[in-house]
Design a protein around this motif. Structure first.
Motif, PDB file in Angstrom:
ATOM      1  N   GLU A 112       0.726  -1.258   0.213  1.00 23.99           N
ATOM      2  CA  GLU A 112       0.130   0.091  -0.080  1.00 23.99           C
ATOM      3  C   GLU A 112       0.840   1.302  -0.442  1.00 23.99           C
ATOM      4  O   GLU A 112       2.089   1.037   0.171  1.00 23.99           O
TER       5      GLU A 112
ATOM      6  N   GLY B  11       3.290   4.302  -1.190  1.00 27.89           N
ATOM      7  CA  GLY B  11       4.140   5.035  -2.305  1.00 27.89           C
ATOM      8  C   GLY B  11       4.822   3.862  -3.759  1.00 27.89           C
ATOM      9  O   GLY B  11       3.985   3.795  -4.578  1.00 27.89           O
TER      10      GLY B  11
ATOM     11  N   ALA C  73       2.449   1.349  -4.384  1.00 29.50           N
ATOM     12  CA  ALA C  73       1.362   0.589  -5.606  1.00 29.50           C
ATOM     13  C   ALA C  73       1.002   1.783  -6.173  1.00 29.50           C
ATOM     14  O   ALA C  73       0.800   1.825  -7.982  1.00 29.50           O
ATOM     15  N   GLN C  74       1.322   3.611  -6.255  1.00 22.76           N
ATOM     16  CA  GLN C  74       1.205   3.800  -6.700  1.00 22.76           C
ATOM     17  C   GLN C  74       2.777   4.149  -7.967  1.00 22.76           C
ATOM     18  O   GLN C  74       2.158   4.226  -9.528  1.00 22.76           O
TER      19      GLN C  74
ATOM     20  N   GLN D 176       4.479   2.144  -8.285  1.00 26.06           N
ATOM     21  CA  GLN D 176       3.180   1.147 -10.202  1.00 26.06           C
ATOM     22  C   GLN D 176       2.344   0.885 -10.913  1.00 26.06           C
ATOM     23  O   GLN D 176       2.629   0.749 -12.385  1.00 26.06           O
ATOM     24  N   VAL D 177       1.401   2.182 -10.943  1.00 27.41           N
ATOM     25  CA  VAL D 177       1.165   2.670 -11.359  1.00 27.41           C
ATOM     26  C   VAL D 177       1.416   2.958 -12.495  1.00 27.41           C
ATOM     27  O   VAL D 177       1.295   3.933 -13.312  1.00 27.41           O
ATOM     28  N   TRP D 178       2.351   4.184 -11.853  1.00 26.69           N
ATOM     29  CA  TRP D 178       3.147   5.417 -13.000  1.00 26.69           C
ATOM     30  C   TRP D 178       3.630   4.895 -13.979  1.00 26.69           C
ATOM     31  O   TRP D 178       4.129   4.682 -15.268  1.00 26.69           O
TER      32      TRP D 178
ATOM     33  N   ARG E 227       8.705   9.589 -12.369  1.00 30.70           N
ATOM     34  CA  ARG E 227       7.620   9.428 -11.446  1.00 30.70           C
ATOM     35  C   ARG E 227       7.230   8.399 -10.364  1.00 30.70           C
ATOM     36  O   ARG E 227       8.150   8.646  -9.740  1.00 30.70           O
ATOM     37  N   ALA E 228       7.861   7.420 -11.161  1.00 35.81           N
ATOM     38  CA  ALA E 228       8.117   6.273 -10.712  1.00 35.81           C
ATOM     39  C   ALA E 228       9.113   5.768  -9.788  1.00 35.81           C
ATOM     40  O   ALA E 228       9.052   5.678  -8.775  1.00 35.81           O
TER      41      ALA E 228
ATOM     42  N   SER F 112       9.802   7.528  -6.627  1.00 34.12           N
ATOM     43  CA  SER F 112       8.740   6.464  -5.772  1.00 34.12           C
ATOM     44  C   SER F 112       9.283   5.640  -5.607  1.00 34.12           C
ATOM     45  O   SER F 112       8.715   4.949  -4.312  1.00 34.12           O
TER      46      SER F 112
ATOM     47  N   THR G 126       2.938  11.904   3.965  1.00 38.57           N
ATOM     48  CA  THR G 126       2.202  11.882   3.180  1.00 38.57           C
ATOM     49  C   THR G 126       1.177  12.973   3.392  1.00 38.57           C
ATOM     50  O   THR G 126       0.395  13.375   4.066  1.00 38.57           O
TER      51      THR G 126
END
Length: 265
Positions: free
Chosen positions: A36, A38, A40-41, A43-45, A71-72, A75, A265
């Motif tokens: 959950e 940073g 996870a986000q 991976q989206v980027w 950006r990925a 993070s 955060t």
């Protein structure tokens, strides 16, 4: 000299269309960990960057792919950090900048990406974007452990005159007074070093800062020029420095402190 193998290895990562370690040709240790927050986000980027790069929903857009990949990487996504390095190294999606590529290779290598370690070893051997330093080249080849890296490790020799005194390493990342991604749970410390009078190890110190004092978060020796460390829970202001310590004598040289911030955060 520029070793062509680095370009061939680099191109493989940009061709990746799957985020798994096997599809990208990377060891399991460099694959992102699902959790959950940073990563996870990140991976989206990362997946967005791959889609932009191959044109999954239209024409390929290397510039936007680079922005999303960076950006990925910022993070903490190791494969993304490697791809950012490759794009900077080759000039795909961003102006070519080998010095910055070296920083991103070091960050990816700190996360366990063996090809990043190999590519960084080549940069130190050839002196592209970093000082020519056969000792660091050999250290990175040893860390990579790939067949091509073992070949270079056996062949790499210094052709430069060694200086008379130990020189302080130069911290590169995080730079002084920088602010990193909010809520970052790990930080990559990256430095560079010129060829020393003799082989050295690096002693790294990370400290947390508050209004009244500083407290040691981590200290230890490493053989290469980057390390990934956990950010202490609740820490926002931190400082780090690195020393070059001669292996065969009591000589050493210390960098200045670099203070950086990890916003909540």
């Amino acid at each position: 000299m520029r070793i062509a193998t680095r370009v061939c290895v680099a191109a493989m990562a940009i061709a990746a269309v799957n985020s798994s370690a096997n599809a990208a040709g990377i060891s399991d240790s460099s694959a992102p960990v699902a959790e959950e927050g940073g990563l996870a986000q990140a991976q989206v980027w990362f997946e967005r960057a791959l889609a932009l790069d191959i044109g999954a929903a239209g024409a390929p857009d290397a510039v936007q792919a680079f922005a999303a990949m960076r950006r990925a990487g910022e993070s903490g996504h190791t494969q993304a950090a490697f791809n950012v390095a490759v794009m900077l190294d080759s000039g795909r999606g961003a102006p070519r900048d080998v010095a910055q590529a070296a920083v991103w290779y070091a960050r990816a290598a700190a996360g366990g990406n063996r090809r990043a370690a190999f590519n960084l070893g080549q940069l130190y051997e050839s002196g592209e974007g970093v000082p020519t330093n056969v000792d660091l080249a050999r250290a990175w080849y040893a860390a990579a452990g790939l067949p091509a890296a073992r070949e270079r490790l056996a062949e790499a020799r210094s052709t430069a005159d060694r200086p008379a005194v130990v020189q302080a390493p130069e911290p590169l990342f995080p730079p002084r007074k920088s602010s990193l991604a909010p809520g970052l749970q790990q930080v990559d410390l990256v430095w560079t070093s010129s060829l020393e009078p003799e082989a050295v190890r690096f002693f790294v110190e990370l400290r947390t800062l508050d209004a009244r004092a500083s407290h040691e978060a981590w200290s230890g020796f490493v053989d290469v020029s980057s390390v990934r460390l956990p950010v202490p829970p609740g820490a926002q202001n931190l400082a780090w420095r690195v020393s070059a310590v001669a292996r065969g004598s009591a000589n050493y040289a210390v960098s200045g402190w670099s203070v950086f911030r990890v916003p909540p955060t």
